[in-house]
Design an enzyme around this catalytic site. Structure first.
Site, PDB file in Angstrom:
ATOM      1  CE1 TYR A  37      10.606  -0.027   5.853  1.00 35.16           C
ATOM      2  CE2 TYR A  37      11.973  -0.633   3.974  1.00 35.16           C
ATOM      3  CZ  TYR A  37      10.815  -0.077   4.493  1.00 35.16           C
ATOM      4  OH  TYR A  37       9.858   0.418   3.634  1.00 35.16           O
ATOM      5  CE1 TYR A  80       8.749   3.383   5.366  1.00 32.73           C
ATOM      6  CE2 TYR A  80       6.677   2.779   6.405  1.00 32.73           C
ATOM      7  CZ  TYR A  80       7.710   2.482   5.539  1.00 32.73           C
ATOM      8  OH  TYR A  80       7.701   1.284   4.856  1.00 32.73           O
ATOM      9  N   PRO A  84       0.827  -3.189   7.342  1.00 29.82           N
ATOM     10  CG  PRO A  84      -0.348  -1.679   6.001  1.00 29.82           C
ATOM     11  CD  PRO A  84      -0.505  -2.600   7.173  1.00 29.82           C
ATOM     12  CE  LYS A 144      10.776  -6.671   7.711  1.00 23.38           C
ATOM     13  NZ  LYS A 144      11.621  -6.245   6.621  1.00 23.38           N
ATOM     14  CG  HIS A 155      14.137   2.967  -2.438  1.00 26.46           C
ATOM     15  ND1 HIS A 155      12.887   3.355  -2.041  1.00 26.46           N
ATOM     16  CD2 HIS A 155      14.229   3.312  -3.739  1.00 26.46           C
ATOM     17  CE1 HIS A 155      12.244   3.915  -3.052  1.00 26.46           C
ATOM     18  NE2 HIS A 155      13.031   3.888  -4.108  1.00 26.46           N
TER      19      HIS A 155
HETATM   20  C1  PHB Z   1       4.134   0.654  -1.020  1.00 27.73           C
HETATM   21  O1  PHB Z   1       4.932   1.228  -1.784  1.00 27.73           O
HETATM   22  O2  PHB Z   1       3.033   0.278  -1.430  1.00 27.73           O
HETATM   23  C2  PHB Z   1       4.474   0.420   0.407  1.00 27.73           C
HETATM   24  C3  PHB Z   1       5.763   0.682   0.839  1.00 27.73           C
HETATM   25  C4  PHB Z   1       6.093   0.503   2.169  1.00 27.73           C
HETATM   26  C5  PHB Z   1       5.145   0.080   3.080  1.00 27.73           C
HETATM   27  C6  PHB Z   1       3.864  -0.201   2.650  1.00 27.73           C
HETATM   28  C7  PHB Z   1       3.525  -0.024   1.316  1.00 27.73           C
HETATM   29  O3  PHB Z   1       5.476  -0.063   4.383  1.00 27.73           O
END
Ligand code: PHB
Length: 394
Positions: free
Chosen positions: A389, A205, A297, A301, A79
């Site tokens: 990130y 997000y 989450p 990280k 990504h």
């Molecule tokens: C996920 O794909 O489970 C995932 C991705 C990004 C995050 C948290 C969980 O910040």
């Protein structure tokens, strides 16, 4: 009366916890010619089916590949950015352009499967499904004791013990005089797996008036989605229809974003907190991963920090063992914590920027939107997010 053990094993490093941190550490030590034994009270199948986050930083992917596990390059998805979505519009943050790096979507369950297969092929001593683990004498001659499925007690004598035993660590409590830094949040995440095609090629997000939502992916036919909820929420109280109505409402917007629906095949409520324990060493015991620190989450990280910990730890253990130089053990915590605190800030920041806080004033809400607009409208702001990130350099 002296305890009688059904078996006594001598090893250089006893590792409590057979998740990604423990198994990666055992693999790195093996590559350095250092023996270890791994114990975990869960069955390997349980860990394999416990859904966790799915994003690997660039250096986490490198670590996996360099340590001999390259399936991520075939089955994972690179990504090059994410979207921040607010006021019903998505804004892309281009990691490649802003930070010269990318990350990979590769679920933690796959990381575990690869490590478990690798260590099994190595002939490693892995003891899953044990009970009543106890770690004693960490200041002098450390021992790990446990019961097998028949109830017989076993003992492992080690030069060093590593507690990689996760957020409910038993090893953490053995670090006497440690400081604990905490932050609780008044919300959690409701996470689902659904049989439906990805709604977006990258992660989205989202900040909405109803709260945070995250669109992630797993395969061509399965999506991973999350939405902010009350920590006491009962996943069973949510019908599929109610879940979809909530997600659709949070992701609605004028830009034509379309959320694909399908059967919900897994659901759970994820706890949410920020936690650090320092120091990460006491005597012959060292902590790694969630045992020493937990992040919310939102920045993805957790697994990356655990892998970064054990990369540094393997190097320090090697120096301590080969060079008989215990100062390398102290250096571990200092180096690991420097990264941990950057990740704590980033995870907290992403969380506070995107979540709804009950009782927030109109001012707070407009300020939050101003912050998001400031980030997506600024190259420097977007670049900061992209750098955090994709992960800090070693
Ligand atoms: C996920 O794909 O489970 C995932 C991705 C990004 C995050 C948290 C969980 O910040």
């Amino acid at each position: 009366m002296a305890a009688v053990f059904a078996s006594t094993t001598r090893t250089q490093v006893a590792i409590v916890g057979g998740g990604p941190a423990g198994l990666m550490l055992s693999r790195l030590l093996h590559l350095a010619g250092i023996e270890s034994v791994v114990v975990d009270n869960r069955a390997a199948e349980t860990i394999e089916h416990t859904h966790r986050a799915g994003i690997l930083e660039r250096d986490s992917v490198r670590l996996l590949v360099d340590a001999g596990m390259d399936r991520v390059l075939r089955d994972g998805h690179r990504h090059d950015g994410i979207s921040l979505r607010f006021d019903g519009v998505s804004h892309r943050i281009d990691f490649e352009e802003l930070a010269g790096a990318s990350c990979w979507l590769y679920p933690q369950t796959d990381v575990f499967v690869d490590l478990h297969a690798r260590r099994t092929a190595d002939g490693a001593d892995l003891r899953f499904g044990i009970a009543d683990t106890e770690v004693v004498d960490v200041e002098t001659t450390p021992r790990v004791r446990y019961s097998d499925t028949e109830g017989a007690r076993h003992e492992i004598l080690a030069d060093l013990v590593v507690g990689a035993d996760g957020s409910r660590s038993i090893c953490r409590d053995l670090v006497q005089g440690a400081r604990r830094y905490f932050r609780e949040y008044p919300f959690a995440w409701f996470g689902i797996l659904t049989e439906s095609a990805p709604s977006a090629p990258e992660l989205v997000y989202t900040r909405s008036e109803r709260g945070f939502a995250l669109v992630s992916q797993r395969t061509e036919a399965v999506q991973r989605l999350y939405f902010q909820c009350d920590p006491a929420e009962d996943p069973a109280a949510w019908s599929d229809d109610r879940i979809w109505a909530e997600l659709q409402a949070r992701l609605a917007g004028e830009d034509g974003f379309h959320l694909h629906e399908g059967p919900v095949i897994e659901r759970s409520v994820l706890p949410f907190r920020s936690f650090v324990q320092a120091p990460m060493r006491h005597g012959r015991l060292l902590l790694a991963g969630d045992a020493a620190h937990t992040v919310p989450p939102t920045g993805a990280k957790g697994l990356n920090l655990a892998l970064a910990d054990v990369r540094v730890l393997a190097e320090c253990l090697e120096r301590a063992i080969e060079g008989r130089d215990d100062s390398a053990l102290d250096e571990y915590g200092e180096r690991a914590l420097a990264r941990v605190w950057k990740a704590q800030h980033f995870s907290y920041w992403m969380t506070s920027m995107l979540h709804r806080v009950e009782g927030a004033s109109d001012f707070d809400e407009q300020r939050q939107l101003g912050e998001l607009a400031g980030i997506v409208g600024s190259r420097a702001g977007s670049a900061y997010l992209a750098e955090c990130y994709t992960g800090w350099p070693r």
